[in-house]
Write an enzyme that holds these catalytic residues in place. Structure first.
Site, PDB file in Angstrom:
ATOM      1  N   ASP A  46       0.859  -1.184   0.000  1.00  0.00           N
ATOM      2  CA  ASP A  46       0.000   0.000   0.000  1.00  0.00           C
ATOM      3  C   ASP A  46       0.897   1.237   0.000  1.00  0.00           C
ATOM      4  OD1 ASP A  46      -1.771  -2.097   0.462  1.00  0.00           O
ATOM      5  OD2 ASP A  46      -3.038  -0.908   1.823  1.00  0.00           O
ATOM      6  N   LYS A  53      -6.781   3.249  -3.458  1.00  0.00           N
ATOM      7  CA  LYS A  53      -7.223   3.236  -2.067  1.00  0.00           C
ATOM      8  C   LYS A  53      -7.433   4.667  -1.612  1.00  0.00           C
ATOM      9  CE  LYS A  53      -5.221   1.910   2.448  1.00  0.00           C
ATOM     10  NZ  LYS A  53      -4.124   1.192   3.120  1.00  0.00           N
ATOM     11  N   LYS A  98     -10.207   0.279  -2.628  1.00  0.00           N
ATOM     12  CA  LYS A  98     -10.154   0.033  -1.190  1.00  0.00           C
ATOM     13  C   LYS A  98     -10.416   1.316  -0.415  1.00  0.00           C
ATOM     14  CE  LYS A  98      -6.964  -1.350   2.530  1.00  0.00           C
ATOM     15  NZ  LYS A  98      -5.611  -1.837   2.860  1.00  0.00           N
TER      16      LYS A  98
END
Lengths: 294, 474
Positions: free
Chosen positions: A131, A194, A230
């Site tokens: 991430d 995300k 996400k």
């Protein structure tokens, strides 16, 4: 980037509010809860994290509800790079993914070499999902090229690991920027986009997620490549999670209703999902002490 | 759609008590009419109740009751009249769940609309005009505006209770008394409202409800002791009423049909424009006089926009109006369904291309799938006539000038929509559209403070806002 259609703030918020009024009951609710559990990236990102703490979290990821073996495991555990080895030991062979934040999370304010080294270390230690954060400073100053090149470089450093690109939408200021950043990240090779680090005051919101879902939908229509979404931070209740699932289904469609394409970055959400799950199966609520705190 | 085959989530029908039969509400009492008729649930064609049919003597009695009540009601200080209106507004809020279910049963509209749109607006209208009742001297209609007397009001079936509120709230606030005729297919919420008036202890005769069909409406409109006629409905009936009222000295407001242009420019926020198009034409099954029934889309984005629109339409849930997840409910009547069917067949015959998402319609009741016609030209009937159903005609344009020309090229002029992220374009185009309401980057937004009404064959007079008081004052 500026050729993308604009986003009308009032309109997108009204649409998100309308989707929030869907009434998901009985069998649909049960299916939604199990799906949401399977989509959770169980996360701890604290300075105070220790190997003991993250091992406990990883154990919970494997068996979220020790009292009910029918309860599915979560999608992944998400930790800082230093904690990856400890988690890898627990998760090995389980099918639960190991995600690590990298690239000078959460600010992203570090030289590129540091970010790449951070990424390689995490992958080498066993993370199969990275991430990363984008450089919001560069993005906001209009230096899209810089942001793009960084994502490309990090993607390369990831090797086989999946790359989730954190846009930190709470710092981008407008839905137009969210849409632009989404497309930029996808063009640069993101496997997932995300919303947030969870470290700034505004984390995931439904309208922001809606805009990102429109982006992945349109990107696939244009390029044929599917990218996941996400939302992370601030999603704490089953009710919230179901609103997100409804939004996924009615915006991007069925193809995204799987842990491969949609995740929740969350920690306390899981226990609420478990509590509601127990309520649906047994007909009554169990107290919070019947669910593990890790 | 996996878990999105959403399990049924029906609102409970038992929250509202429906009597087996209803009388006319005259002079504060329910009583029989000259005959009866049945009102059915358009979603399953089952009879909901038997309702009294008002003959000319019944209308006479109702108008006489309103006349008797007028001196005392108009003589009350405005602040006292306001108390009744505030009380009515509060009771409507308290009983909104009952009313929402009743409205959806009798009309066929989805519960999420009756619950989230109709009822909040109904209460808001009464609250809003309650606030005006003691401020009429400051409304800009002279230092001592006076009420007209007895108002005869005839309302349609598409928003039964909301249209009642639009008519009754300003009439009562200004000191008039009322005889109202609801549509024959949707009388129940008006009769429920009669009970609300009793609960609010509104003086007898101030509001009278006479149910029936066209004849009852004609008796009311042509009654010599009515001072003011307010009608919302079709342009055909509006014409007959205008003829009947001409030369009588009665005041008249008409809110009639529409064929609104919803104009999407190439610089629009596409996803939100798609939502606006869907809301513009599929809200309330398209039974909306200001529905955005003509989509004018700039040719350069037409393909992209239509792809998005079709994908979005495929998510619309058509079915049981009482299910909380239903987006599109039942067509209000067999007659309306026949009219929609007739016009869409004309669309096919004239060469337009029809598209509907795959959707299963219930076997019982009156249903029509959300439909769009592409390749429509200005010459097609479906581009000119009001369909009053979930049917969208799509036309394209090349320049803003062409969009304006096409938008205005209709006998109607009730509403229009503009979709663009460019503020200067919105202002320039809005200025040139001959429509009573122009929405920018939204559609079908209503508010009691905002006047509403049409140009040309869409009628005259304004309802809502300060302007709405004028129709009830001299």
């Amino acid at each position: 980037m500026h050729g993308l259609p604009g986003v009308d703030k009032v309109g997108v918020e009204a649409r998100a509010a309308a989707l929030s009024t869907r009434s998901i009951k009985t069998t649909s609710k049960a299916a939604a809860i199990d799906l949401a559990i399977r989509m959770v990236d169980l996360t701890t990102l604290e300075g105070a994290d220790t190997t003991g703490k993250v091992r406990a979290l990883a154990a919970k990821a494997l068996r979220p509800d020790p009292a009910d073996p029918s309860c599915p495991p979560v999608a992944a555990v998400c930790v800082y790079p230093a904690m990856v080895p400890a988690v890898a030991e627990v998760l090995r062979g389980s099918g639960v993914h190991l995600a690590s934040v990298a690239t000078a999370f959460p600010s992203g304010q570090a030289p590129l070499e540091v970010k790449l080294a951070d990424t390689r270390d995490a992958v080498a230690a066993g993370a199969d999902e990275i991430d990363m954060v984008i450089s919001r400073g560069a993005f906001l100053s209009g230096d899209y090229r810089h942001v793009y090149d960084e994502i490309v470089a990090v993607k390369e450093a990831c090797g086989p690991a999946h790359l989730k690109v954190i846009l930190e939408t709470g710092e981008l200021g407008t839905y137009d920027n969210v849409r632009r950043a989404s497309w930029l990240a996808m063009w640069a090779g993101a496997d997932f986009i995300k919303t947030s680090t969870g470290k700034v005051p505004v984390a995931a919101t439904l309208p922001v997620t809606l805009v990102m879902l429109e982006a992945v939908r349109d990107f696939r229509a244009q390029t044929g490549r599917q990218v996941g979404v996400k939302p992370a931070g601030g999603i704490r209740t089953t009710k919230d999670a179901i609103k997100y699932l409804v939004t996924v289904a009615e915006t991007a469609g069925d193809d995204w209703l799987s842990p491969d394409w949609f995740r929740f970055g969350a920690s306390s959400l899981l226990n609420d999902l478990l509590m509601q799950r127990t309520k649906l199966t047994t007909g009554h609520y169990a107290g919070p002490d019947y669910f593990t705190l890790d | 759609m996996s878990f999105l085959d959403y399990a049924p989530a029906p609102e409970s029908r038992s929250v509202v008590t429906i009597e087996s039969s209803y009388g006319l509400f005259i002079d504060g009492e329910f009583g029989p009419g000259k005959a009866t008729f049945k009102t059915i649930n358009p979603a399953d064609e089952q009879t909901l109740a038997e309702v009294a049919l008002a003959g000319s003597e019944d209308v006479d009695r109702a108008v006489a009751a309103a006349r008797r009540a007028f001196p005392a009601w108009s003589g009350l200080p405005g602040a006292e009249r306001a108390k009744y209106l505030f009380r009515i507004a509060r009771i409507i809020q308290e009983r909104s769940r009952e009313l929402a279910v009743l409205e959806s049963l009798d009309n066929g509209k989805p519960i999420k609309e009756s619950r989230d749109v109709d009822l909040p607006l109904v209460a808001a209208h009464f609250f809003y005009y309650a606030g005006w009742a003691d401020k009429l001297e400051y409304a800009g209609f002279g230092p001592a505006p006076r009420p007209l007397g007895v108002a005869g009001q005839v309302i349609p079936w598409n928003f039964p209770l909301l249209m009642l509120a639009w008519k009754i709230a300003p009439a009562l606030a200004t000191g008039n008394t009322v005889v109202l005729k609801p549509a024959e297919t949707t009388p129940l919420s008006a009769l429920f409202f009669a009970d609300v008036c009793r609960q609010a202890e509104l003086p007898a005769g101030v509001v009278n409800i006479v149910t029936g069909a066209g004849d009852t409406g004609r008796y009311l409109v042509e009654h010599p002791d009515v001072n003011k006629v307010a009608f919302t409905g079709s342009t055909d009936v509006g014409r007959q009423i205008a003829r009947a009222v001409a030369g009588t000295g009665k005041r008249l407001t008409l809110e009639l049909g529409g064929k609104a242009a919803n104009i999407v420019f190439d610089d629009a926020a596409i996803d939100q424009a798609v939502e606006g198009i869907v809301n513009g034409i599929f809200f309330n099954q398209g039974h909306v006089c200001c529905a955005g029934s003509r989509l004018l889309v700039q040719e350069s984005i037409a393909e992209e926009l239509l792809d998005s629109l079709k994908r979005r339409m495929a998510t619309l849930r058509v079915g049981d109006p009482l299910d909380k997840n239903t987006d599109v409910g039942a067509i209000n009547s067999a007659a309306q369904l026949a009219r929609i069917t007739e016009l869409t067949e004309a669309g096919d015959a004239e060469g337009a291309e029809r598209w509907s998402p795959p959707c299963e319609l219930p076997g019982q009741g009156f249903w029509f799938a959300p439909t769009i016609f592409t390749g429509v030209t200005q010459a097609h009937r479906i581009a000119r006539e009001e369909i009053f159903g979930p049917v969208l005609s799509v036309l394209t344009f090349r320049t803003p000038a062409e969009a304006i020309e096409k938008a205005n090229n209709t006998p109607y002029g009730l509403s229009a929509g503009i979709w663009s992220e460019k503020g200067s374009r919105i202002l320039a185009v809005a200025d040139k559209l001959r429509a009573g309401v122009v929405w920018a980057n939204t559609f079908n937004k209503f508010d009691p403070t905002s006047p509403f009404g049409g140009f040309k064959e869409s009628g005259y007079g304004r309802e809502g806002g300060r302007h709405g008081l004028e129709a009830y004052l001299v």
